[in-house]
Design an enzyme around this catalytic site. Structure first.
Site, short mmCIF file in Angstrom:
data_model
loop_
_atom_site.label_atom_id
_atom_site.label_comp_id
_atom_site.label_asym_id
_atom_site.label_seq_id
_atom_site.Cartn_x
_atom_site.Cartn_y
_atom_site.Cartn_z
N ARG A 47 -7.14 12.89 1.04
CA ARG A 47 -6.05 13.30 1.80
C ARG A 47 -4.52 12.69 1.50
NH1 ARG A 47 -7.75 10.25 7.17
NH2 ARG A 47 -9.85 11.20 6.37
N GLU A 67 -11.32 -9.26 2.82
CA GLU A 67 -9.98 -9.15 3.56
C GLU A 67 -10.15 -8.94 5.22
OE1 GLU A 67 -7.09 -6.33 1.61
OE2 GLU A 67 -6.59 -5.58 3.79
N THR A 120 -8.51 3.32 8.38
CA THR A 120 -9.75 2.36 8.31
C THR A 120 -9.92 1.74 9.62
OG1 THR A 120 -9.13 2.01 6.12
CG2 THR A 120 -10.91 0.83 6.83
N HIS A 137 -3.83 -4.60 7.84
CA HIS A 137 -3.91 -3.30 8.77
C HIS A 137 -2.84 -3.63 9.70
CE1 HIS A 137 -5.81 0.44 9.43
NE2 HIS A 137 -5.79 0.42 10.60
N HIS A 153 0.99 6.21 1.86
CA HIS A 153 1.67 7.17 2.96
C HIS A 153 3.02 7.86 1.91
CE1 HIS A 153 -1.31 6.68 5.48
NE2 HIS A 153 -0.99 5.37 5.51
N GLU A 174 -8.46 0.67 -3.00
CA GLU A 174 -9.44 0.75 -1.95
C GLU A 174 -10.37 1.68 -2.03
OE1 GLU A 174 -6.98 0.83 1.64
OE2 GLU A 174 -6.43 -1.13 1.56
N ASN A 224 0.83 -1.16 -0.10
CA ASN A 224 -0.03 -0.20 -0.12
C ASN A 224 0.79 1.18 0.09
OD1 ASN A 224 -1.46 2.20 1.21
ND2 ASN A 224 -3.07 0.89 1.71
N ARG A 233 -9.26 8.19 -0.87
CA ARG A 233 -10.32 8.57 0.06
C ARG A 233 -11.23 9.69 -0.42
NH1 ARG A 233 -8.77 6.48 5.18
NH2 ARG A 233 -10.73 7.44 5.99
N HIS A 244 -5.54 3.65 -1.63
CA HIS A 244 -6.86 3.86 -1.35
C HIS A 244 -7.15 5.67 -1.66
CE1 HIS A 244 -9.59 4.35 2.53
NE2 HIS A 244 -10.30 4.49 1.44
#
Ligand code: PXP
Length: 248
Positions: A51, A153, A103, A196, A12, A72, A9, A47, A45
């Site tokens: 963000r 998931e 999440t 996660h 970030h 995502e 992922n 969003r 993801h």
């Protein structure tokens, strides 16, 4: 036992870029570097509040990578329309509240059954493999099956939190919950992924659960990359997962 896939992922990387509002570091470059290091796919993801990952990032990553993109998204009309246009390999439906830092819980597949089923049907009709991000609980898995999603998931957040807090008893109970859920998912014919809050040690341990065939990992890997580089962080993660799978 099936090989355990690693989805990286890269959200970030975009968080760091957006801190200055410029173009670097580029999440698309991170996606390509992750694949070169051994990632089996890229997770991103988009969003509602944009963000971190942007619409342009999604389009660029989709065009650049030769491995699966796991998109995502919240089960909203806006996101379903973007997914149907972008046609990623997979879409993972997650809950989304504006105030969340990440999440925080699994998707409400019971209360939101019909809404999630409608989004799943639209994505499936567009040729996208749908996965539902759910709590490791029987009722959630059964709802996922009735929604006709091929993949779940499992949310590993509660386990990860207990591990990091040093709450040994709670961590063991949460791990057993994940193990039981993975086994139940397989009984229901659902492909089982997990993610996660995972780090090297947690990924190694989870790799010992044979029904889990994909881990999606982000924050820890991007954090490690600050110290050792993305390539080394992903290779170390891959080795930990292979070690855990091999020992099982
Ligand atoms: N899987 C899902 C469905 C997520 O929402 C997230 C967080 O974006 C992850 C995996 C990765 O979690 P982390 O960044 O904590 O590794």
């Amino acid at each position: 036992m099936r090989r355990l896939r690693l989805g990286v992922n890269i959200d970030h990387v975009a968080t760091v870029r957006n801190a200055r509002g410029g173009r670097v570091p580029d999440p698309c470059r991170a996606a390509l570097a992750a694949i070169a290091a051994g990632a089996d796919g890229i997770t991103a993801h988009l969003r509602e509040d944009r963000r971190h990952i942007s619409d342009a990032d999604i389009a660029a990553i989709r065009a650049a990578i030769g491995k699966p993109l796991n998109f995502e998204m919240a089960a909203t009309d806006e996101m379903v329309a973007i997914a149907c246009r972008t046609r990623p390999h997979a879409a993972c439906l997650v809950p989304e509240k504006r105030s969340e830092r990440t999440t925080e819980g699994g998707l409400d597949v019971i209360g939101g059954h019909d809404h999630v089923a409608a989004a799943t049907a639209r994505l499936t009709a567009a040729g996208i493999r749908v996965s539902l991000f759910v709590e490791p609980a029987k009722a959630a898995l059964e709802a996922a099956r009735s929604i006709r999603a091929p993949v779940v998931e499992l949310h590993t957040g509660a386990w990860a939190e207990a591990v990091l807090a040093g709450e040994t008893g709670k961590a063991e109970a949460e791990f057993q919950r994940l193990r039981a859920a993975a086994s139940h998912a397989a009984t229901l014919g659902l492909e089982c992924h997990a993610g996660h809050g995972l780090d090297y040690d947690m990924a190694r341990k989870l790799a010992g659960v044979p029904e889990i065939i994909e881990l999606n990992i982000g924050h820890f890997l991007i954090g490690e990359a600050i110290f050792v580089g993305l390539d080394a962080a992903i290779k170390t993660m891959r080795a930990a997962m292979d070690e855990g799978r091999g020992a099982a």
